[in-house]
Motif scaffolding. Sequence first.
Motif, mmCIF file in Angstrom:
data_model
loop_
_atom_site.group_PDB
_atom_site.id
_atom_site.type_symbol
_atom_site.label_atom_id
_atom_site.label_comp_id
_atom_site.label_asym_id
_atom_site.label_seq_id
_atom_site.Cartn_x
_atom_site.Cartn_y
_atom_site.Cartn_z
ATOM 1 N N GLU A 73 0.828 -1.198 0.000
ATOM 2 C CA GLU A 73 0.000 0.000 0.000
ATOM 3 C C GLU A 73 0.868 1.257 0.000
ATOM 4 O O GLU A 73 0.609 2.208 -0.755
ATOM 5 N N VAL A 107 2.437 1.868 -3.509
ATOM 6 C CA VAL A 107 1.534 2.451 -4.503
ATOM 7 C C VAL A 107 1.157 3.878 -4.128
ATOM 8 O O VAL A 107 1.117 4.772 -4.984
ATOM 9 N N ARG A 108 0.886 4.124 -2.868
ATOM 10 C CA ARG A 108 0.523 5.482 -2.446
ATOM 11 C C ARG A 108 1.651 6.471 -2.715
ATOM 12 O O ARG A 108 1.406 7.672 -2.933
ATOM 13 N N TYR A 157 -8.383 -2.463 0.564
ATOM 14 C CA TYR A 157 -7.497 -1.648 -0.275
ATOM 15 C C TYR A 157 -7.118 -2.382 -1.549
ATOM 16 O O TYR A 157 -7.088 -1.780 -2.640
ATOM 17 N N THR A 194 -9.767 -2.251 -4.206
ATOM 18 C CA THR A 194 -9.770 -0.975 -4.920
ATOM 19 C C THR A 194 -8.595 -0.889 -5.881
ATOM 20 O O THR A 194 -8.738 -0.410 -7.017
ATOM 21 N N LEU A 195 -7.434 -1.362 -5.453
ATOM 22 C CA LEU A 195 -6.231 -1.296 -6.288
ATOM 23 C C LEU A 195 -6.386 -2.107 -7.563
ATOM 24 O O LEU A 195 -6.119 -1.617 -8.669
ATOM 25 N N HIS A 235 -6.416 2.902 -13.578
ATOM 26 C CA HIS A 235 -6.839 4.004 -12.720
ATOM 27 C C HIS A 235 -5.646 4.487 -11.903
ATOM 28 O O HIS A 235 -4.590 3.845 -11.855
ATOM 29 N N THR A 236 -5.812 5.643 -11.270
ATOM 30 C CA THR A 236 -4.782 6.186 -10.385
ATOM 31 C C THR A 236 -5.376 6.519 -9.017
ATOM 32 O O THR A 236 -4.837 7.345 -8.280
ATOM 33 N N GLY A 237 -6.462 5.867 -8.673
ATOM 34 C CA GLY A 237 -7.180 6.195 -7.450
ATOM 35 C C GLY A 237 -6.493 5.777 -6.175
ATOM 36 O O GLY A 237 -6.915 6.195 -5.083
ATOM 37 N N CYS A 238 -5.450 4.956 -6.264
ATOM 38 C CA CYS A 238 -4.756 4.500 -5.051
ATOM 39 C C CYS A 238 -3.378 5.133 -4.907
ATOM 40 O O CYS A 238 -2.614 4.758 -4.019
ATOM 41 N N GLY A 239 -3.037 6.067 -5.786
ATOM 42 C CA GLY A 239 -1.725 6.698 -5.753
ATOM 43 C C GLY A 239 -1.053 6.573 -7.096
ATOM 44 O O GLY A 239 -1.292 7.354 -8.010
ATOM 45 N N SER A 294 -2.415 2.034 -11.810
ATOM 46 C CA SER A 294 -2.777 0.624 -11.695
ATOM 47 C C SER A 294 -3.411 0.169 -13.001
ATOM 48 O O SER A 294 -4.293 0.842 -13.547
#
Length: 216
Positions: A74, A77-78, A98, A101-102, A178-182, A185
């Motif tokens: 986590e 990636v963040r 998490y 979502t990733l 997506h880039t929603g986790c940092g 991905s």
Amino acid sequence: MRMLTYTRTTGFRHDSIAAGVAALRNLARHNDFEVVDTEDPAAFTGPELASFGVVTFLSTSGAVLDDDGRDALEAFVRNGGGFVGIHGATTTEYDWPYFGTLVGARFDGHPEVQPGRILVEDADHPSTEHLPSTWERTDEWYDFRANPRPGVHVLLTADETSYTGGKMGADHPLAWCHTGCGGPSFYTALGHTEESFTEPLMLAHLLGGIRYAAAG
């Protein structure tokens, strides 16, 4: 760029994992990056992951990380590290929100391996720019517990009229980013068969996804 490829399974194990690792190594040799593959969860520490630009989960399944490993991934990636999930990655870490979502979705089921038709939704992404607008191939067509579209940018969809047993209907995403986790991905549901990892279009699809993830 160095990429960590993780293939640990505590559930179903795909026979194609070895072929997938070999294909990723070959892509690396020809495209100026390095692949390190492992099934050892001890690789997931902050200092260890710091030497990689991308972490790839190749048909992992079940619970494959301890709490410290989850925290390390986590944080990686963040802090901008890239993530790639291939095929069975969506069958992994069901009880870690998490990760859901990733990776973007949770596996639900699939019909038998059979020919089908893939529709390119975004032809400008590095993982799709080389593909025909309609891509026909044989694979294991994953259904997901929920449509990932609200939280991701969809790249490929399945045409369920082209095969039997699909359960998601007219909007059936197969690959997305997506880039929603940092960091960036990328996930593709393709890659069940060993033959997948010898197909030029499939290999270019994977390479484009890796390049997208490495841009972080």
